[in-house]
Scaffold this motif. Structure first.
Motif, PDB file in Angstrom:
ATOM      1  N   ASP A 473       0.816  -1.212   0.000  1.00  0.00           N
ATOM      2  CA  ASP A 473       0.000   0.000   0.000  1.00  0.00           C
ATOM      3  C   ASP A 473       0.855   1.271   0.000  1.00  0.00           C
ATOM      4  N   ILE A 474       1.957   1.263  -0.738  1.00  0.00           N
ATOM      5  CA  ILE A 474       2.809   2.445  -0.854  1.00  0.00           C
ATOM      6  C   ILE A 474       2.182   3.400  -1.876  1.00  0.00           C
ATOM      7  N   PHE A 475       2.091   4.675  -1.505  1.00  0.00           N
ATOM      8  CA  PHE A 475       1.510   5.676  -2.391  1.00  0.00           C
ATOM      9  C   PHE A 475       2.606   6.329  -3.229  1.00  0.00           C
ATOM     10  N   LEU A 476       2.207   6.828  -4.399  1.00  0.00           N
ATOM     11  CA  LEU A 476       3.128   7.554  -5.258  1.00  0.00           C
ATOM     12  C   LEU A 476       2.888   9.052  -5.111  1.00  0.00           C
ATOM     13  N   TYR A 477       3.969   9.773  -4.942  1.00  0.00           N
ATOM     14  CA  TYR A 477       3.906  11.223  -4.757  1.00  0.00           C
ATOM     15  C   TYR A 477       4.581  11.914  -5.934  1.00  0.00           C
ATOM     16  N   SER A 478       3.902  12.846  -6.564  1.00  0.00           N
ATOM     17  CA  SER A 478       4.463  13.728  -7.590  1.00  0.00           C
ATOM     18  C   SER A 478       4.624  13.067  -8.953  1.00  0.00           C
ATOM     19  N   SER A 479       5.081  11.815  -9.006  1.00  0.00           N
ATOM     20  CA  SER A 479       5.361  11.163 -10.292  1.00  0.00           C
ATOM     21  C   SER A 479       4.702   9.787 -10.342  1.00  0.00           C
ATOM     22  N   ARG A 480       4.004   9.509 -11.450  1.00  0.00           N
ATOM     23  CA  ARG A 480       3.353   8.209 -11.628  1.00  0.00           C
ATOM     24  C   ARG A 480       4.311   7.167 -12.202  1.00  0.00           C
ATOM     25  N   GLY A 481       5.305   7.617 -12.974  1.00  0.00           N
ATOM     26  CA  GLY A 481       6.274   6.702 -13.559  1.00  0.00           C
ATOM     27  C   GLY A 481       5.622   5.639 -14.414  1.00  0.00           C
ATOM     28  N   GLU A 482       6.128   4.429 -14.321  1.00  0.00           N
ATOM     29  CA  GLU A 482       5.652   3.328 -15.155  1.00  0.00           C
ATOM     30  C   GLU A 482       4.280   2.805 -14.731  1.00  0.00           C
ATOM     31  N   LEU A 483       3.734   3.330 -13.634  1.00  0.00           N
ATOM     32  CA  LEU A 483       2.400   2.926 -13.189  1.00  0.00           C
ATOM     33  C   LEU A 483       1.304   3.865 -13.674  1.00  0.00           C
ATOM     34  N   GLU A 484       1.646   4.729 -14.629  1.00  0.00           N
ATOM     35  CA  GLU A 484       0.677   5.705 -15.123  1.00  0.00           C
ATOM     36  C   GLU A 484      -0.574   5.016 -15.663  1.00  0.00           C
ATOM     37  N   TRP A 485      -0.400   3.928 -16.413  1.00  0.00           N
ATOM     38  CA  TRP A 485      -1.552   3.223 -16.977  1.00  0.00           C
ATOM     39  C   TRP A 485      -2.432   2.639 -15.865  1.00  0.00           C
ATOM     40  N   GLY A 486      -1.814   1.952 -14.916  1.00  0.00           N
ATOM     41  CA  GLY A 486      -2.578   1.323 -13.854  1.00  0.00           C
ATOM     42  C   GLY A 486      -3.295   2.311 -12.961  1.00  0.00           C
ATOM     43  N   LEU A 487      -2.718   3.502 -12.796  1.00  0.00           N
ATOM     44  CA  LEU A 487      -3.330   4.519 -11.942  1.00  0.00           C
ATOM     45  C   LEU A 487      -4.548   5.166 -12.595  1.00  0.00           C
ATOM     46  N   GLN A 488      -4.786   4.903 -13.866  1.00  0.00           N
ATOM     47  CA  GLN A 488      -5.970   5.444 -14.529  1.00  0.00           C
ATOM     48  C   GLN A 488      -7.243   4.723 -14.115  1.00  0.00           C
ATOM     49  N   PHE A 489      -7.101   3.527 -13.557  1.00  0.00           N
ATOM     50  CA  PHE A 489      -8.280   2.783 -13.123  1.00  0.00           C
ATOM     51  C   PHE A 489      -8.842   3.408 -11.852  1.00  0.00           C
ATOM     52  N   GLU A 490     -10.151   3.431 -11.775  1.00  0.00           N
ATOM     53  CA  GLU A 490     -10.831   4.135 -10.690  1.00  0.00           C
ATOM     54  C   GLU A 490     -10.438   3.612  -9.316  1.00  0.00           C
ATOM     55  N   ASP A 491     -10.235   2.295  -9.188  1.00  0.00           N
ATOM     56  CA  ASP A 491      -9.926   1.732  -7.879  1.00  0.00           C
ATOM     57  C   ASP A 491      -8.477   1.945  -7.456  1.00  0.00           C
ATOM     58  N   SER A 492      -7.656   2.563  -8.318  1.00  0.00           N
ATOM     59  CA  SER A 492      -6.259   2.816  -7.979  1.00  0.00           C
ATOM     60  C   SER A 492      -5.911   4.298  -7.992  1.00  0.00           C
ATOM     61  N   ALA A 493      -6.807   5.146  -8.459  1.00  0.00           N
ATOM     62  CA  ALA A 493      -6.499   6.570  -8.637  1.00  0.00           C
ATOM     63  C   ALA A 493      -6.063   7.237  -7.338  1.00  0.00           C
ATOM     64  N   GLU A 494      -6.615   6.803  -6.217  1.00  0.00           N
ATOM     65  CA  GLU A 494      -6.279   7.440  -4.935  1.00  0.00           C
ATOM     66  C   GLU A 494      -4.851   7.169  -4.496  1.00  0.00           C
ATOM     67  N   ARG A 495      -4.178   6.233  -5.148  1.00  0.00           N
ATOM     68  CA  ARG A 495      -2.813   5.871  -4.755  1.00  0.00           C
ATOM     69  C   ARG A 495      -1.773   6.872  -5.245  1.00  0.00           C
ATOM     70  N   PHE A 496      -2.210   7.897  -5.976  1.00  0.00           N
ATOM     71  CA  PHE A 496      -1.297   8.957  -6.424  1.00  0.00           C
ATOM     72  C   PHE A 496      -1.690  10.273  -5.770  1.00  0.00           C
ATOM     73  N   VAL A 497      -0.668  10.976  -5.262  1.00  0.00           N
ATOM     74  CA  VAL A 497      -0.874  12.284  -4.638  1.00  0.00           C
ATOM     75  C   VAL A 497       0.047  13.283  -5.332  1.00  0.00           C
ATOM     76  N   SER A 498      -0.527  14.310  -5.942  1.00  0.00           N
ATOM     77  CA  SER A 498       0.276  15.316  -6.638  1.00  0.00           C
ATOM     78  C   SER A 498       0.915  16.281  -5.640  1.00  0.00           C
ATOM     79  N   GLU A 499       1.907  17.027  -6.100  1.00  0.00           N
ATOM     80  CA  GLU A 499       2.554  18.023  -5.242  1.00  0.00           C
ATOM     81  C   GLU A 499       1.542  19.060  -4.764  1.00  0.00           C
TER      82      GLU A 499
END
Length: 552
Positions: A473-499
């Protein structure tokens, strides 16, 4: 040199190079930490169909490579050895297949055993074969496919031909499930020169469908299951990971056509001196032994294929070294019996490589060297000594081979020994503190374990945290990197936090417990840290910074 000596050398080399050292080397990010965490997550979740990375859909590769890596962790536990067990297993079996096909072509035990020794000691094979990526597994399946095709081709029995083509299909199917459709293309283009030379088109057309059917039988159950569960998988995997990566202008890792030539040559060390003669002898003797044109096609065709691709990585040409090792072994034994100049030439090349490497360490990388910004610091004199020892040992072995080339030419297999045993102790702190997060994670383990939320601005670092803490359950901060595609899914979007969103996110979530960020900074500066809300604690080591916010 007796056959038993080659056998003992093979076992000893395998243990010293591939077994003993790999537990004590820290994992590298992003590659090793990525594959470690994906496979750990597979074991933890029990989902053996859909690849997930940090609990997020990850469609860059199919599933079979993760199966192999997961088995390593299941057998050997939570350790660096377990993470690399899959590539160790794959490299070992590939070496066995190299010995097998060498025996089938020349019917000589010394050639077979030496071919395996050469394969395992080639610099590129060793470098990739002890590094937790999927390429050694793909090389295993491709080598098995090429060996099974040869078994079918030289068999007169219909039953044996059927067995050979069925195994070929199984190998190709497993290759597809490991890294994609390259596993279908590479064997086809590799066998074409031999098929054309021997005019075996009829046999290929008759038995080829068996390989297609067995490949389909292997791949379809998983392919259909994941298509049902994740309808977007095949679109992303085929178009993005194959077409864009290899052919389009925006392909990843772009490099010129000639990129693989120096890589191929350096990767053949410490046997480079035998390379020209091995290729030339293979071409000249192809009429006498059709196995030579088979091996040559297996070396050259994939090399040309990957050179034509827009995207290039040095690991892609690993499958070329299985047939190359067989050619090198055959030529080296002939050269030794004839007293050829290649024996001294190989020794000289190894001496030069060791000498140049030694000079580079002492005059460029070490403190007080000619470089304005040496890689090692004043506090790392021990590491400088270890690095110098690695290249001095290579130089010394080359010198011993040079003094009595007819008796000691096979000492070349010992050139990388010091590298294998000592490289983990020679990595400069500047590299460790940017590419090997385990060193820092061991120091801040208690703080991260106590944190309700952990974030990172690097996917590679995030995966290292997840693997060490055994939580995804590690969150991504500022950069999505290679997980950009996976983070587009609704159930994963919360795992990214922008600056921009982080201050408000922090205020809302720190009420639930401590929050930690582990950042990978640019060039050791603290600009990124200063842009954050005032932390309660900051720990920095090299380019890694751990920022803590206590619960309120």
């Amino acid at each position: 040199m007796k056959t038993i000596t080659y056998a003992l050398a093979l076992v000893g080399l395998w243990a010293l190079y591939y077994v003993i050292p790999i537990e004590y080397r820290l994992l590298w990010q992003p590659d090793e930490t990525r594959y470690a965490e994906i496979s750990r997550g597979l074991l933890a979740s029990g989902d053996w169909v859909v690849p997930h990375f940090l609990g997020i859909r990850y469609f860059e590769k199919p599933i079979a490579g993760y199966w192999i890596n997961s088995l390593g962790q299941w057998i050997f536990g939570h350790s660096n050895f377990a993470v690399r067990a899959g590539v160790l297993f794959s490299s070992t079996l590939t070496a066995c297949l190299v010995a097998w096909i060498s025996w089938r072509i020349w019917r000589d035990k010394r050639t077979a055993l030496l071919a395996a020794v050469i394969y395992l000691s080639c610099l590129l094979v060793y470098g990739v074969g002890t590094y937790a990526v999927l390429d050694p597994m793909l090389a295993l399946w491709l080598t098995l496919g090429m060996c099974s095709f040869w078994y079918a081709a030289e068999s007169e029995s219909v039953t044996k031909k059927v067995i050979g083509y069925v195994i070929l299909g199984v190998a190709c199917g497993m290759g597809v499930m490991t890294k994609g459709f390259l596993a279908l293309a590479v064997p086809v283009i590799s066998v074409l020169p031999w098929v054309a030379e021997k005019k075996q088109w009829k046999s290929l057309l008759i038995f080829g469908p068996l390989a297609v059917l067995s490949a389909a039988a292997v791949t379809l159950p998983w392919a259909l299951t994941i298509a049902e569960r994740e309808p977007t998988f095949w679109h992303y995997f085929f178009w993005v990971e194959h077409i864009q990566r290899f052919a389009q202008e925006e392909a990843q890792h772009r490099a010129p056509f000639w990129y693989y030539l120096p890589v191929f040559l350096l990767g053949a060390l410490p046997w480079l001196g035998f390379l020209p003669g091995a290729l030339y002898r293979g071409w000249c003797d192809r009429k006498e032994n059709s196995g030579l044109i088979y091996l040559l096609g297996w070396v050259i065709m994939p090399l040309l294929f990957f050179s034509l691709a827009k995207g290039k990585l040095l690991t892609y040409i690993l499958p070329c070294y299985a047939p190359l090792a067989a050619l090198l072994a055959h030529h080296a034994l002939r050269a030794a019996s004839e007293g050829a100049k290649a024996l001294r030439a190989n020794a000289v090349i190894n001496m030069l490589f060791g000498f140049i490497g030694l000079l580079a360490v002492l005059l460029v990388l070490a403190p007080h060297s000619l470089a304005h910004y040496p890689l090692f610091t004043l506090q790392e004199s021990g590491k400088v000594l270890v690095a110098a020892t690695i290249f001095f040992a290579w130089l010394l072995v080359g010198f011993l081979s040079f003094t009595r080339p007819h008796k000691r030419w096979f000492y070349a297999s010992l050139c990388p020994l010091a590298l294998a045993l000592l490289i983990g102790f020679a990595i400069p702190d500047r590299v460790v503190n940017a590419k090997q997060p385990q060193a820092v994670l061991k120091l801040v383990d208690a703080e991260l374990q106590a944190s309700r939320y952990v974030l990172s601005n690097s996917v590679g670092v995030a995966s290292a945290i997840a693997w060490e803490l055994q939580r995804d359950d590690i969150f991504l901060y500022s950069s999505r990197g290679e997980l950009e595609w996976g983070l587009q899914f609704e159930d994963s979007a919360e795992r990214f936090v922008s600056e921009e969103a982080f201050p408000a996110w922090l205020a809302a979530h720190r009420q639930q417990g401590n929050i930690s960020l582990m950042l990978l900074l640019d060039s050791d500066d603290r600009t990124t840290i200063h842009a954050l809300p005032t932390p309660d604690r900051v720990y920095q080591q090299g380019r890694f910074a751990v920022i803590e916010y206590y619960s309120r």
